[in-house]
Scaffold this motif. Structure first.
Motif, mmCIF file in Angstrom:
data_model
loop_
_atom_site.group_PDB
_atom_site.id
_atom_site.type_symbol
_atom_site.label_atom_id
_atom_site.label_comp_id
_atom_site.label_asym_id
_atom_site.label_seq_id
_atom_site.Cartn_x
_atom_site.Cartn_y
_atom_site.Cartn_z
ATOM 1 N N GLU A 157 -7.948 35.711 -72.551
ATOM 2 C CA GLU A 157 -7.070 35.100 -73.193
ATOM 3 C C GLU A 157 -6.761 35.724 -74.634
ATOM 4 O OE1 GLU A 157 -5.493 32.051 -73.089
ATOM 5 O OE2 GLU A 157 -5.981 32.234 -70.975
ATOM 6 N N PRO A 211 -14.993 31.259 -63.081
ATOM 7 C CA PRO A 211 -13.477 31.355 -63.261
ATOM 8 C C PRO A 211 -12.764 31.667 -61.638
ATOM 9 C CG PRO A 211 -14.387 32.589 -65.134
ATOM 10 C CD PRO A 211 -15.490 32.316 -64.321
ATOM 11 N N ASN A 264 -3.829 36.763 -65.832
ATOM 12 C CA ASN A 264 -3.208 35.815 -66.967
ATOM 13 C C ASN A 264 -2.145 34.962 -66.481
ATOM 14 O OD1 ASN A 264 -5.401 36.365 -68.749
ATOM 15 N ND2 ASN A 264 -4.031 37.872 -69.950
ATOM 16 N N GLN A 320 -18.125 28.049 -76.359
ATOM 17 C CA GLN A 320 -18.798 28.199 -75.090
ATOM 18 C C GLN A 320 -20.190 28.887 -75.385
ATOM 19 O OE1 GLN A 320 -15.937 30.789 -72.987
ATOM 20 N NE2 GLN A 320 -15.601 29.144 -71.765
ATOM 21 N N TYR A 373 -13.525 29.308 -78.022
ATOM 22 C CA TYR A 373 -13.436 28.417 -76.761
ATOM 23 C C TYR A 373 -14.930 27.415 -76.769
ATOM 24 C CZ TYR A 373 -10.070 32.099 -76.233
ATOM 25 O OH TYR A 373 -9.047 32.798 -76.357
ATOM 26 N N VAL A 430 -14.241 25.175 -65.421
ATOM 27 C CA VAL A 430 -14.357 26.602 -65.684
ATOM 28 C C VAL A 430 -14.504 26.813 -67.045
ATOM 29 C CG1 VAL A 430 -13.030 28.542 -65.778
ATOM 30 C CG2 VAL A 430 -13.234 27.295 -63.616
ATOM 31 N N LEU A 431 -13.771 25.890 -67.801
ATOM 32 C CA LEU A 431 -13.982 26.234 -69.487
ATOM 33 C C LEU A 431 -15.185 25.733 -69.888
ATOM 34 C CD1 LEU A 431 -10.555 24.676 -70.809
ATOM 35 C CD2 LEU A 431 -11.192 27.165 -70.480
ATOM 36 N N ILE A 449 -13.193 34.536 -69.853
ATOM 37 C CA ILE A 449 -12.348 33.703 -70.302
ATOM 38 C C ILE A 449 -11.627 33.954 -71.607
ATOM 39 C CG2 ILE A 449 -11.997 31.306 -70.897
ATOM 40 C CD1 ILE A 449 -14.114 30.437 -68.643
ATOM 41 N N SER A 450 -12.653 34.266 -72.346
ATOM 42 C CA SER A 450 -12.208 34.526 -73.845
ATOM 43 C C SER A 450 -11.705 35.884 -73.856
ATOM 44 C CB SER A 450 -13.623 34.768 -74.879
ATOM 45 O OG SER A 450 -14.414 35.697 -74.399
ATOM 46 N N GLY A 493 -18.848 34.473 -67.371
ATOM 47 C CA GLY A 493 -17.844 33.581 -67.372
ATOM 48 C C GLY A 493 -17.097 33.441 -68.572
ATOM 49 N N VAL A 505 -3.440 32.128 -64.484
ATOM 50 C CA VAL A 505 -4.157 31.128 -65.301
ATOM 51 C C VAL A 505 -3.164 30.137 -66.016
ATOM 52 C CG1 VAL A 505 -5.486 31.047 -67.217
ATOM 53 C CG2 VAL A 505 -6.035 32.603 -65.491
#
Length: 456
Positions: A374, A424, A394, A331, A329, A417-418, A370-371, A366, A397
Motif C-alpha cells: 500500500e 495475502p 496493487n 497489525q 494498518y 487478510v487484513l 500488505i503495508s 503478511g 488488490v
C-alpha cells in the motif's frame, strides 16, 4: 554457523518492556527458572501511555485473530480489556468506512477491540508482573552483549548515572525487544558478526491524534469512522474510534509528506480536507480532552537477520526490532503475539535461535507485504524501486477492495487478510478470485447509514 540450541535454561533476559517484550517474558517463564525484564523507562501504575511507547498515544485496534492469540498467551486478558471499558465492535457493521474503492456496506463479518495502548499494556502487566520468578528492573540502559560464539548475557548501566561503571548480567538467552530503535545491529557487530542487510520503505506518513468526549446522546447510526486515503492523489486518512472512558480517539494521517498540523485550527481544517466531511462534522463541536500529539516514525524496516551467515546461540530479536511497518494498518499487536508463539515453539521443540529468526520473519511477512504494498502506491514513497509485478498486485488488490465493499464473502476474505488470519495469497485462490472478478463491475456504494439488516 552459530544459532545452536540452548544447553541451559536457568536464566533468560528480555531487553525492552514493549508489548513484544512483555509477551516474550510471558513465554520464557514457561521454560526458564528465572526471567529478568530490563526497561530503560518506568512503568506507570495506571492505564496511561508512557514515554517508552512513542506511538502509544495514537489509534490502536486489535483484530479478531490477534485477539485469540493474545488471550491464548495471557488467559483472561480479553476479559480485563472489556472490564476496563474497551469497546467491542462489529466489523464493518458498526463502521462508516470509506475505502480507497468507495464506501463499504456494513456486513456483520468479524469483530474488533479498540482501546488505548495504556489500557492494553496495563492489563498485560497486571497479569504478568505478579509472577515471583519474573524480576522487573527499570531505569536500565543495555549497552551491549557478552559472549563470542554464543551470547552469554548483557552489559548495562543505570540510566542517568554517567559515573557508574558498566555491569554484567549473565543469561542463557537474551531477547531484544527494544523496537524500532534497537541497537542489536551494533551489538552484533561488536561480537564480530556482519551487519544484516536492511530494507527500508518510507511513505513519509505522519500522524496527529487527540481525544474528544463523545457528545451526550450522540447516535448517528455508527460507532466508528474510518476514511481511508485514495492513493496516489488523495493522501489523507482519518479514524474516529471509541475507546474506554466514553471518549473518541481521532487520528489523522497523511502520506507523501502531507503531515497533519497540531494546532487547533489547522487540525480541524486538515480533517475538513479528508475525502468526506463526516469526520470533521463529528469533531468540530466536540469537546477536546487532550492537546494534539504527532508521530512521524512510520517508515517500514526489515532487518534480514535470517540471512546472516553467522547467528549467535543465546540471542533472539523479536517484534519491531526485526520488522516494523507502517502502523496505520493496526497489525503490530497481532504480529507481536504471533512472534511470541514462535519463541515458545523454539523452546518447546528445542530449536535454534537462528531457526527462530526465520520464523520471526515469517510471522511478520503478511503485515510487511500488505503495508509496503500500500505504501508503494504513493509517488513520494522512499525505498527500492517499484517492480512491475508490484503494480500488477496493487491493481488486483484494488479490485479486491471494491468487491469487498459490496459482497459479504469478499469482505470476509479481505478482513481475514487484513487481520492476518489468512495470508495475502489467499486472495488469489480460485473461490476468492471468482468473487472478485464477478463483482469488479459493480458501481461503488453511496454512503450507507445503517448496518445490513441480516447479520452474517
Amino acid at each position: 554457523m552459530g544459532g545452536t540450541t540452548l544447553t541451559r535454561r536457568r536464566h533468560a533476559v528480555v531487553v525492552g518492556g514493549s508489548l513484544a517484550g512483555l509477551l516474550s517474558a510471558r513465554v520464557l517463564l514457561d521454560h526458564f527458572e528465572e526471567v529478568t525484564l530490563l526497561e530503560r523507562d518506568g512503568f506507570p501504575g495506571e492505564p496511561v501511555s508512557r514515554p517508552g511507547v512513542p506511538q502509544g498515544r495514537h489509534l490502536h485496534v486489535l483484530w479478531e485473530h490477534g485477539r485469540g492469540l493474545l488471550d491464548g498467551l495471557i488467559p483472561g486478558l480479553e476479559s480485563d480489556l472489556l472490564a476496563g471499558g474497551a469497546p467491542d465492535l462489529r466489523l464493518p457493521a458498526d463502521f462508516l468506512w470509506l475505502t480507497s474503492g468507495g464506501w463499504r456496506r456494513r456486513f456483520d463479518t468479524t469483530r474488533m477491540l479498540t482501546f488505548s495502548r495504556g489500557l492494553l499494556d496495563h492489563a498485560v502487566r497486571g497479569r504478568l508482573f505478579g509472577e515471583p520468578r519474573l524480576a522487573v528492573r527499570t531505569g536500565i540502559e543495555v549497552t551491549g552483549l557478552t559472549g563470542d560464539e554464543a551470547v552469554t548475557g548483557v552489559r548495562y548501566t543505570e540510566r542517568g548515572d554517567a559515573a557508574r561503571a558498566e555491569e554484567l548480567m549473565a543469561a542463557d538467552l537474551v531477547v531484544d525487544a527494544t523496537g524500532r530503535g534497537s541497537h542489536a545491529p551494533a551489538w552484533l557487530a561488536e561480537l564480530g558478526r556482519p551487519l544484516p542487510r536492511e530494507t527500508r520503505i518510507d511513505p513519509l506518513l505522519g500522524y496527529a491524534s487527540r481525544y474528544y468526549a463523545i457528545p451526550p446522546g450522540h447516535d448517528p447510526g455508527w460507532k466508528a469512522l474510518y476514511l481511508q486515503a485514495g492513493p496516489p492523489e488523495a493522501k489523507r486518512t482519518g479514524g474516529l474510534f471509541p475507546q474506554e472512558g466514553g471518549r473518541w480517539i481521532c487520528s489523522l494521517s497523511g502520506a507523501g509528506g502531507d503531515y497533519p498540523p497540531t494546532d487547533e485550527e489547522g487540525y480541524l481544517e486538515y480533517a475538513r480536507g479528508l475525502r468526506d466531511p463526516v469526520l470533521y462534522e463529528a469533531i468540530k463541536d466536540a469537546e477536546p480532552l487532550t492537546p494534539v500529539v504527532s508521530f512521524r516514525r512510520t517508515a517500514g524496516h526489515r532487518r534480514h537477520y535470517d540471512r546472516m551467515r553467522s547467528w549467535p546461540a543465546g540471542f533472539a530479536a523479536i517484534g519491531d526490532s526485526v520488522c516494523a511497518f507502517n502502523p496505520i494498518y493496526g497489525q503490530g499487536i497481532t504480529v507481536a503475539a504471533a512472534s511470541a508463539l514462535e519463541l515458545d515453539r523454539m523452546l518447546r521443540e528445542d530449536r535454534s535461535t537462528r531457526w527462530f529468526q526465520r520464523r520471526a520473519k515469517r510471522a511478520g511477512a503478511g503485515a510487511w507485504l500488505i503495508s509496503t504494498g500500500e505504501d508503494r502506491r504513493y509517488a513520494e514513497t522512499q525505498g527500492p524501486r517499484v517492480l512491475p509485478h508490484t503494480r500488477l498486485i496493487n491493481a488486483y488488490v484494488s479490485l479486491a477492495v471494491r468487491a469487498a465493499n459490496t459482497d459479504p464473502d469478499s469482505c470476509a476474505d479481505m478482513l481475514d487478510v487484513l487481520g492476518l488470519a489468512k495470508p495475502p495469497t489467499s486472495l488469489f485462490r480460485p473461490a476468492a478470485l471468482a468473487r472478485i472478478m464477478a463483482n469488479r463491475s459493480r458501481p461503488p456504494e453511496a454512503a450507507p447509514l445503517l448496518p445490513e439488516p441480516a447479520a452474517r
